[in-house]
Scaffold this motif. Structure first.
Motif, PDB file in Angstrom:
ATOM      1  N   ILE A 163       0.655  -1.227  -0.084  1.00  0.00           N
ATOM      2  CA  ILE A 163      -0.126  -0.019  -0.090  1.00  0.00           C
ATOM      3  C   ILE A 163       0.911   1.143   0.071  1.00  0.00           C
ATOM      4  N   GLY A 164       1.902   1.314   0.931  1.00  0.00           N
ATOM      5  CA  GLY A 164       2.651   2.388   0.744  1.00  0.00           C
ATOM      6  C   GLY A 164       3.587   2.629  -0.315  1.00  0.00           C
ATOM      7  N   THR A 165       3.888   1.424  -1.176  1.00  0.00           N
ATOM      8  CA  THR A 165       4.611   1.701  -2.459  1.00  0.00           C
ATOM      9  C   THR A 165       3.693   2.204  -3.734  1.00  0.00           C
ATOM     10  N   ARG A 166       2.666   1.709  -3.628  1.00  0.00           N
ATOM     11  CA  ARG A 166       1.474   2.362  -4.290  1.00  0.00           C
ATOM     12  C   ARG A 166       1.169   3.864  -4.207  1.00  0.00           C
ATOM     13  N   ALA A 167       0.925   4.278  -3.008  1.00  0.00           N
ATOM     14  CA  ALA A 167       0.660   5.497  -2.629  1.00  0.00           C
ATOM     15  C   ALA A 167       1.691   6.330  -3.068  1.00  0.00           C
ATOM     16  N   ALA A 168       3.198   6.111  -2.758  1.00  0.00           N
ATOM     17  CA  ALA A 168       4.293   6.876  -3.388  1.00  0.00           C
ATOM     18  C   ALA A 168       4.491   6.890  -4.880  1.00  0.00           C
ATOM     19  N   CYS A 169       4.127   5.900  -5.420  1.00  0.00           N
ATOM     20  CA  CYS A 169       4.273   5.878  -6.971  1.00  0.00           C
ATOM     21  C   CYS A 169       2.950   6.841  -7.637  1.00  0.00           C
ATOM     22  N   ARG A 170       1.765   7.076  -6.653  1.00  0.00           N
ATOM     23  CA  ARG A 170       0.867   7.691  -7.410  1.00  0.00           C
ATOM     24  C   ARG A 170       1.269   9.097  -7.095  1.00  0.00           C
ATOM     25  N   GLU A 171       1.709   9.454  -5.975  1.00  0.00           N
ATOM     26  CA  GLU A 171       1.944  10.790  -5.612  1.00  0.00           C
ATOM     27  C   GLU A 171       3.259  11.568  -6.590  1.00  0.00           C
ATOM     28  N   VAL A 172       4.140  10.621  -6.853  1.00  0.00           N
ATOM     29  CA  VAL A 172       5.332  10.941  -7.823  1.00  0.00           C
ATOM     30  C   VAL A 172       4.728  11.025  -9.094  1.00  0.00           C
ATOM     31  N   ALA A 173       3.743  10.371  -9.562  1.00  0.00           N
ATOM     32  CA  ALA A 173       3.163  10.312 -10.951  1.00  0.00           C
ATOM     33  C   ALA A 173       2.400  11.571 -10.917  1.00  0.00           C
ATOM     34  N   VAL A 174       1.695  11.847 -10.285  1.00  0.00           N
ATOM     35  CA  VAL A 174       0.649  13.176 -10.205  1.00  0.00           C
ATOM     36  C   VAL A 174       1.796  14.295 -10.379  1.00  0.00           C
ATOM     37  N   ALA A 175       2.908  14.447  -9.388  1.00  0.00           N
ATOM     38  CA  ALA A 175       3.602  15.574  -9.432  1.00  0.00           C
ATOM     39  C   ALA A 175       4.691  15.782 -10.663  1.00  0.00           C
ATOM     40  N   VAL A 176       5.195  14.514 -11.023  1.00  0.00           N
ATOM     41  CA  VAL A 176       6.181  14.623 -12.088  1.00  0.00           C
ATOM     42  C   VAL A 176       5.632  14.767 -13.466  1.00  0.00           C
TER      43      VAL A 176
END
Length: 309
Positions: free
Chosen positions: A286-299
């Motif tokens: 769950i933590g890895t998916r959340a980090a990926c989503r945040e990175v995807a949105v920002a970058v």
């Protein structure tokens, strides 16, 4: 279990103190030494002899088990960290949001299969769950994974990483200039190789556990040692043997029990839904998916905004 053993050795040492103290006083007053008195003295000497041996064996065993435990933690961290690193690259170089969503789906699918392979989940139920979560497509993808003998192997993870690599390569070749293609492909492929290798190494460690005969022999030795502690400490410490036995049992029997719990860091103990000494693989996921989503949105938004400008 450790506290019960500590309490038992304390009670046993207290009883032995009441037996040995009259004999000690009689010998001090000049009376003849009895056979039981010699047994206490011999146990004292034998306990001292066993201490060094048991300390060495227990220290070696716990060091080996902890090294194995930490290595599994590092391998899981490699999968998690490289997944986020790959998400950064995807969000940086993807031109279309549909491509990014599809690549993330495959990346998360591989990570989810890695977690399920650790817990040896049942194949059909796991695939149905992944379909419901939107990570796996019913049809060709699901059938390809069903053809694997089991999900508790590196094969399903390797298959999904192969799908990911193929889709990413076609995206890079279509959208990026030739000068950038080789560098981007090499960076992502390096991460994929590291994730696949780490996931396979986790299963290799789990499939080759510490021999049961070794752990059983260690448990017998330590148990006999702590049960012998009252006989060995009472002639030397008398009444102080009571807290002394508590400390000896807590250290030796406690570290032996701790080592047994660390043999499989992914095992949830039967007394609770989640154990504090088990790796929270679902939390990792769950933590890895959340980090990926945040990175995807920002970058992704920043990259597309700079291209539009």
């Amino acid at each position: 279990k450790v506290w019960r053993m500590c309490f038992f050795t304390m009670v046993l040492s207290l009883m032995l103190c009441h037996i040995y103290n009259p004999m000690r006083r009689a010998v001090r007053d000049g009376q003849k030494k009895t056979l039981l008195f010699y047994i206490f003295q011999d146990c004292d000497a034998f306990f001292s002899l066993c201490t060094s041996f048991v300390t060495f064996i227990l220290g070696f065993s716990n060091a080996t088990i902890f090294q194995r435990w930490w290595r599994l933690r590092e391998l899981c961290g490699t999968v998690n960290g490289k997944t986020v690193d790959t998400a950064v690259l995807l969000a940086s170089y993807a031109r279309r949001e549909s491509d990014l969503d599809e690549l993330f789906r495959l990346l998360w699918l591989a990570h989810a299969l890695h977690v399920h392979s650790i817990h040896n989940s049942e194949t059909d139920a796991t695939l149905e769950l992944l379909i419901q979560e939107g990570l796996l497509k019913a049809g060709d993808e699901a059938e390809a994974l069903r053809h694997c003998n089991t999900l508790a192997s590196s094969t399903p993870v390797s298959i999904v990483y192969g799908w990911f690599t193929k889709r990413f390569a076609s995206t890079v070749i279509r959208d990026l200039p030739p000068a950038q293609q080789s560098g981007v492909l090499q960076s992502v492929q390096s991460n994929i190789s590291a994730m696949r290798g780490a996931a396979a190494d986790v299963l290799m460690y789990l499939s080759t556990p510490v021999p049961r005969a070794y752990t059983s022999l260690l448990e017998i030795m330590v148990t006999l040692y702590v049960l012998m502690a009252p006989l060995g400490l009472v002639p030397r410490l008398l009444w102080m043997a009571v807290p002394g036995c508590f400390i000896v049992t807590l250290i030796f029997y406690g570290f032996m029990s701790l080592g047994k719990q660390m043999l499989n860091p992914f095992m949830v103990r039967p007394h609770a839904a989640r154990s504090d000494d088990a790796f929270d693989t679902q939390g990792f996921l769950i933590g890895t998916r959340a980090a990926c989503r945040e990175v995807a949105v920002a970058v992704f938004q920043s990259s597309n905004g700079s291209r539009s400008a």
